[in-house]
Design an enzyme around this catalytic site. Structure first.
Site, mmCIF file in Angstrom:
data_model
loop_
_atom_site.group_PDB
_atom_site.id
_atom_site.type_symbol
_atom_site.label_atom_id
_atom_site.label_comp_id
_atom_site.label_asym_id
_atom_site.label_seq_id
_atom_site.Cartn_x
_atom_site.Cartn_y
_atom_site.Cartn_z
ATOM 1 N N GLN A 179 -26.797 34.890 -21.765
ATOM 2 C CA GLN A 179 -27.929 34.781 -20.829
ATOM 3 C C GLN A 179 -28.776 36.050 -20.784
ATOM 4 O OE1 GLN A 179 -27.625 32.782 -17.006
ATOM 5 N NE2 GLN A 179 -28.317 31.081 -18.262
ATOM 6 N N ARG B 192 -32.121 17.112 -19.950
ATOM 7 C CA ARG B 192 -32.472 15.755 -20.394
ATOM 8 C C ARG B 192 -33.250 15.836 -21.689
ATOM 9 N NH1 ARG B 192 -32.853 11.569 -16.952
ATOM 10 N NH2 ARG B 192 -31.678 12.056 -15.101
ATOM 11 N N ASN C 53 -38.131 25.075 -25.589
ATOM 12 C CA ASN C 53 -36.806 24.956 -24.970
ATOM 13 C C ASN C 53 -35.989 26.187 -25.313
ATOM 14 O OD1 ASN C 53 -34.559 23.699 -23.644
ATOM 15 N ND2 ASN C 53 -33.719 23.167 -25.656
ATOM 16 N N GLU D 141 -31.077 35.473 -23.448
ATOM 17 C CA GLU D 141 -32.027 34.402 -23.110
ATOM 18 C C GLU D 141 -33.185 34.950 -22.287
ATOM 19 O OE1 GLU D 141 -29.271 30.403 -22.990
ATOM 20 O OE2 GLU D 141 -29.951 31.213 -21.101
ATOM 21 N N ASN E 157 -33.561 31.408 -16.174
ATOM 22 C CA ASN E 157 -34.609 31.542 -17.191
ATOM 23 C C ASN E 157 -35.987 31.352 -16.577
ATOM 24 O OD1 ASN E 157 -33.565 31.984 -20.086
ATOM 25 N ND2 ASN E 157 -32.116 30.518 -19.205
ATOM 26 N N HIS F 199 -31.941 27.259 -25.814
ATOM 27 C CA HIS F 199 -30.615 26.663 -25.983
ATOM 28 C C HIS F 199 -29.598 27.780 -26.231
ATOM 29 C CE1 HIS F 199 -27.724 23.540 -26.862
ATOM 30 N NE2 HIS F 199 -27.335 24.249 -27.897
ATOM 31 N N ARG G 226 -36.276 5.610 -18.735
ATOM 32 C CA ARG G 226 -36.439 7.038 -19.028
ATOM 33 C C ARG G 226 -37.865 7.335 -19.461
ATOM 34 N NH1 ARG G 226 -30.843 8.061 -22.401
ATOM 35 N NH2 ARG G 226 -29.474 7.600 -20.661
ATOM 36 N N GLY H 2 -31.835 28.137 -12.706
ATOM 37 C CA GLY H 2 -33.189 28.630 -12.935
ATOM 38 C C GLY H 2 -33.296 30.117 -13.208
HETATM 39 C C1 GAR Z 1 -29.247 28.248 -20.113
HETATM 40 O O1 GAR Z 1 -28.151 28.947 -20.638
HETATM 41 C C2 GAR Z 1 -29.908 27.402 -21.162
HETATM 42 O O2 GAR Z 1 -29.845 27.968 -22.428
HETATM 43 C C3 GAR Z 1 -29.080 26.142 -21.090
HETATM 44 O O3 GAR Z 1 -28.826 25.949 -19.714
HETATM 45 C C4 GAR Z 1 -28.772 27.227 -19.084
HETATM 46 C C5 GAR Z 1 -29.648 27.173 -17.863
HETATM 47 O O4 GAR Z 1 -29.525 28.342 -17.112
HETATM 48 N N1 GAR Z 1 -29.772 25.042 -21.661
HETATM 49 C C6 GAR Z 1 -29.173 24.075 -22.352
HETATM 50 O O5 GAR Z 1 -27.978 24.038 -22.550
HETATM 51 C C7 GAR Z 1 -30.122 23.003 -22.895
HETATM 52 N N2 GAR Z 1 -29.495 22.261 -23.927
HETATM 53 P P1 GAR Z 1 -30.600 28.695 -16.005
HETATM 54 O O6 GAR Z 1 -30.806 27.433 -15.142
HETATM 55 O O7 GAR Z 1 -29.967 29.770 -15.210
HETATM 56 O O8 GAR Z 1 -31.870 29.118 -16.698
#
Ligand code: GAR
Length: 208
Positions: free
Chosen positions: A171, A91, A107, A174, A14, A109, A65, A12
């Site tokens: 990150q 998911r 989202n 991100e 992000n 990515h 689902r 978490g």
């Molecule tokens: C992030 O790097 C995000 O981009 C990736 O999971 C990580 C979660 O980090 N998401 C994916 O790969 C989705 N396809 P976080 O829980 O620390 O935010």
């Protein structure tokens, strides 16, 4: 002021970036609920610490689902959520969510889409040998990591990069671009035209 629901599966960071941006006024919005499909997601703890409702919904409790996604949609609608942010939510989002929140799910990515969709994007980038990696914030549609792109940021892949060092570099970006994308949405400055997302100088009436 928009009402934001965040879906997570893990750490978490992000989510934390979005919570911080709301608190500091960089997002004109409020996270009203955080939902995890995993009971042990640390992001649930981050939510509680920020005084935000944190809910674990166990996919195992639902026959399909689609039924699981219907339950998520109901929880979010009951809280009058305007925008759903997927933040490390691992998911695929199904019809009930897409119907409940049309063009209202974002989202993040960890790749420069359309390169390396799906799991372990950083590992895919290293294995492929690209020299530039990065991250993408996009609208969510029925495909996997393929909705219209809002913002992207690039980082170099360095000679001695490991999965961990590359992940950490991505990150940082991100945590910068996700709150910015959410704020653009909150300001009504995103207009989807086919695959392209136009970023407007001024919010337009009727857009959201
Ligand atoms: C992030 O790097 C995000 O981009 C990736 O999971 C990580 C979660 O980090 N998401 C994916 O790969 C989705 N396809 P976080 O829980 O620390 O935010």
């Amino acid at each position: 002021m928009i009402r934001i629901g965040v879906l997570i599966s893990g750490n978490g960071t992000n989510l934390q970036a979005i919570l911080d941006a709301c608190r500091e006024g960089r997002i004109d919005g409020e996270v009203v609920v955080v939902i995890s499909d995993r009971a042990d997601a640390y992001g649930l703890e981050r939510a509680r610490r920020a005084g935000v409702e944190a809910i674990h919904v166990d996919p195992g409790d639902y026959p399909t689902r689609t039924a699981f996604d219907r339950a998520l949609a109901e929880l979010l609608l009951a809280r009058n959520v305007d925008l759903v942010c997927l933040a490390g939510y691992m998911r695929l989002v199904r019809k009930p969510m897409l119907t409940a929140f049309p063009n209202r799910i974002l989202n993040i990515h960890p790749s420069l889409l359309p390169a390396f969709p799906g799991l372990d994007a950083q590992g895919q980038a290293l294995a492929y040998g690209v020299k530039v990696a990065g991250c993408t914030v996009h609208f969510v549609n029925e495909g996997m990591d393929e909705g219209p792109i809002i913002l992207q940021a690039a980082v170099p892949v360095l000679e001695d990069d490991t999965h961990e060092t590359l992940r950490a570099r991505i990150q940082v970006e991100e945590h910068r671009i996700y709150p910015r994308a959410v704020q653009l949405f909150a300001e009504g400055r995103l207009r989807i035209e086919g695959r392209r997302v136009r970023i407007l100088d001024q919010p337009q009436k009727g857009d959201s």
